[in-house]
Enzyme design. Structure first.
Site, PDB file in Angstrom:
ATOM      1  N   SER A 107       0.832  -1.201   0.000  1.00 55.12           N
ATOM      2  CA  SER A 107       0.000   0.000   0.000  1.00 55.12           C
ATOM      3  C   SER A 107       0.867   1.252   0.000  1.00 55.12           C
ATOM      4  CB  SER A 107      -0.959  -0.053   1.184  1.00 55.12           C
ATOM      5  OG  SER A 107      -1.957   0.938   1.070  1.00 55.12           O
ATOM      6  N   ASP A 251      -2.250   6.149  -4.056  1.00 53.16           N
ATOM      7  CA  ASP A 251      -1.124   5.440  -3.455  1.00 53.16           C
ATOM      8  C   ASP A 251      -0.724   4.285  -4.369  1.00 53.16           C
ATOM      9  OD1 ASP A 251      -3.421   3.958  -2.947  1.00 53.16           O
ATOM     10  OD2 ASP A 251      -2.765   3.287  -0.978  1.00 53.16           O
ATOM     11  N   ASP A 253      -1.174   1.112  -4.534  1.00 54.39           N
ATOM     12  CA  ASP A 253      -2.135   0.073  -4.927  1.00 54.39           C
ATOM     13  C   ASP A 253      -3.517   0.647  -5.239  1.00 54.39           C
ATOM     14  OD1 ASP A 253      -2.691   0.596  -2.197  1.00 54.39           O
ATOM     15  OD2 ASP A 253      -3.571  -1.380  -1.935  1.00 54.39           O
ATOM     16  N   ASP A 255      -6.028   2.233  -3.706  1.00 54.40           N
ATOM     17  CA  ASP A 255      -7.269   2.154  -2.926  1.00 54.40           C
ATOM     18  C   ASP A 255      -7.519   3.443  -2.145  1.00 54.40           C
ATOM     19  OD1 ASP A 255      -5.317   1.846  -0.977  1.00 54.40           O
ATOM     20  OD2 ASP A 255      -6.080  -0.044  -0.186  1.00 54.40           O
TER      21      ASP A 255
END
Length: 463
Positions: A107, A251, A253, A255
């Site tokens: 993340s 970010d 990833d 999400d």
């Protein structure tokens, strides 16, 4: 760095000694534990299938090879969707009819980190009981692997980005024509990870002019990847310089969604969800949910629409559980995580982007003017370090007693809700600290509340 094992996955820095960091041996161990758990949940199904996707960080290709090989060695087939956002993997699990999913991403953590994020057959993170079972299997370390005729195989290698984008575009509340007519010019900072391909592709489908910043998915993060103001100085200067209407930051990833106003000021991560919820509730009234550490602004906006707001424990799995329980039409977390169940139960920056741009287009306001329509709050994030011999649970209990006359929520630590402000105290699962989040109408008030609570805690510890 100690390897961090939790119900939501396994994360750590790459390299070093097994058990202390995320090494190849640890990747095998926890992937094999997940594979065994999957087989326990579907003992009569036969050959199972798992979707694997990864962000663009430097260790991703290595980790994916090990994870896929371990799944195949455990007798499970693999669908490899390659470079993919976390929400894309979540949607691919159900879209491909798979039995689970593994996302290789740390993340917002820096480049030296990576992690295994584990999904169930609904494309959602494991709940507490499921996560604990995986960790118990890993601790037992008594694996028995299938023989050669029962090995799994990689059955498919293909991107799922197109399917994800099409699902977003098909949402009833995404108005492509309104966005196109607005003539938006947008700067995108994807920190050189997977958002660098999928976010510009989505925006162009929506008729948006895109200026790419750090959009090469090579894992060479151009700045600290957590999308908070101190890390976003480059885009905050670029947006007004380009005369853009908006800056979009994700970010690694994808999400979490952070927004930059046309004048270079931050829209505020807490207010991504607030703005999207305002738009959704104006068309589909219903319940909303965010976690205890998220801004009170969502509650205010929800009540403005005559609807009911509920707070959950911190963590996406807890937010999702509460959303299902209350039938929420929108929810998420104050870190820029928008969960829109009309498409799937997971934080999704693609969904957040499309809904926000529709809202912005329909209001006819600038981003900064839209931000000014929402209740002004400021969150101060602090922590207090304690010695290992201090009973943190006892400290929280005494703080609860001290403020018993206020509204208290203890589903996750202790949240003290004052009439015009709040403070949330949570103990860390990995170190002897108490996290202290406070919110008030301005920075000075939020900081002052945090300082008062810290003084209270130090007084208790000193007794």
């Amino acid at each position: 760095m100690t390897l961090i094992k939790s119900i939501s996955g396994i994360r750590g820095t790459v390299g070093g000694a097994p058990g202390d960091n995320l090494t190849p041996l640890d990747l095998v161990k926890f992937t094999a534990a997940y594979a065994r758990w999957l087989k326990e949940t579907a003992p009569d199904k036969g050959k199972l299938t798992v979707v694997v996707g990864r962000d663009a960080r430097l260790s991703g290709e290595m980790a994916a090879s090990i994870v896929e090989g371990t799944l195949c060695g455990s007798g499970i087939d693999v669908i490899d969707i390659g470079l993919a956002t976390t929400p894309t993997v979540e949607m691919a699990v159900t879209g491909k009819g798979a039995d689970g999913g593994i996302i290789l991403t740390a993340s917002h953590n820096p480049k030296q980190w990576n992690a295994l994020k584990l999904l169930n057959a609904r494309g959602e993170f494991l709940n507490d009981a499921e996560g604990r079972r995986v960790l118990a299997i890993a601790s037992a370390d008594d694996y028995v692997f299938p023989e050669v005729d029962a090995l799994g195989h990689v059955t498919e290698r293909s991107s799922y980005d197109r399917e994800h984008i099409e699902r977003v575009l098909a949402l009833e509340l995404v108005d492509r024509e309104a966005i196109r007519a607005a003539g938006f010019r947008v700067v995108v900072d994807a920190v050189n990870s997977v958002g660098g391909t999928v976010i510009p592709a989505l925006l162009r489908e929506l008729g948006v002019e895109v200026i790419e910043l750090n959009c090469t998915p090579d894992g060479k993060f151009a700045h600290n990847p957590e999308p908070i103001p101190e890390n976003l100085t480059e885009i905050s200067a670029r947006v007004p310089a380009e005369k853009a209407h908006l800056g979009i930051v994700v970010d690694p990833d994808v999400d979490r969604l952070a927004l930059v106003c046309e004048d270079g000021t931050m829209f505020g991560e807490e207010y991504t969800l607030v703005a999207v919820a305002d738009y959704v509730l104006s068309h589909t009234p219903g319940a909303t949910v965010s976690n205890l550490s998220s801004s009170r602004a969502l509650r205010d906006v929800t009540q403005k629409h005559g609807c009911h707001y509920t707070a959950s424990a911190v963590g996406e799995v807890n937010v999702v559980a509460k959303m299902k329980e209350t039938g929420a039409v929108i929810g998420g977390e104050g870190n820029g995580g928008v969960i829109y169940p009309a498409i799937h139960y997971g934080r999704d920056a693609l969904v957040g982007t499309a809904l926000f741009l529709t809202h912005l287009a329909k209001t006819g306001l600038s981003a900064s003017a839209l931000r000014a329509t929402y209740p002004p709050y400021y969150i101060s994030k602090n922590k207090i370090e304690l010695t290992p011999d201090i009973d943190v649970d006892d400290v929280l209990r005494k703080m609860k007693e001290r403020y018993a006359q206020e509204r208290i929520d203890d589903i996750d630590g202790v949240k003290i809700d004052f009439p015009t402000q709040w403070v949330h105290l949570r103990k860390s699962n990995t170190e002897p600290i108490i996290r202290i989040y406070s919110e008030s109408r301005d920075k000075a008030s939020a900081d002052a509340l945090a300082e008062k609570i810290i003084a209270d805690i130090r007084g208790i510890v000193g007794k």
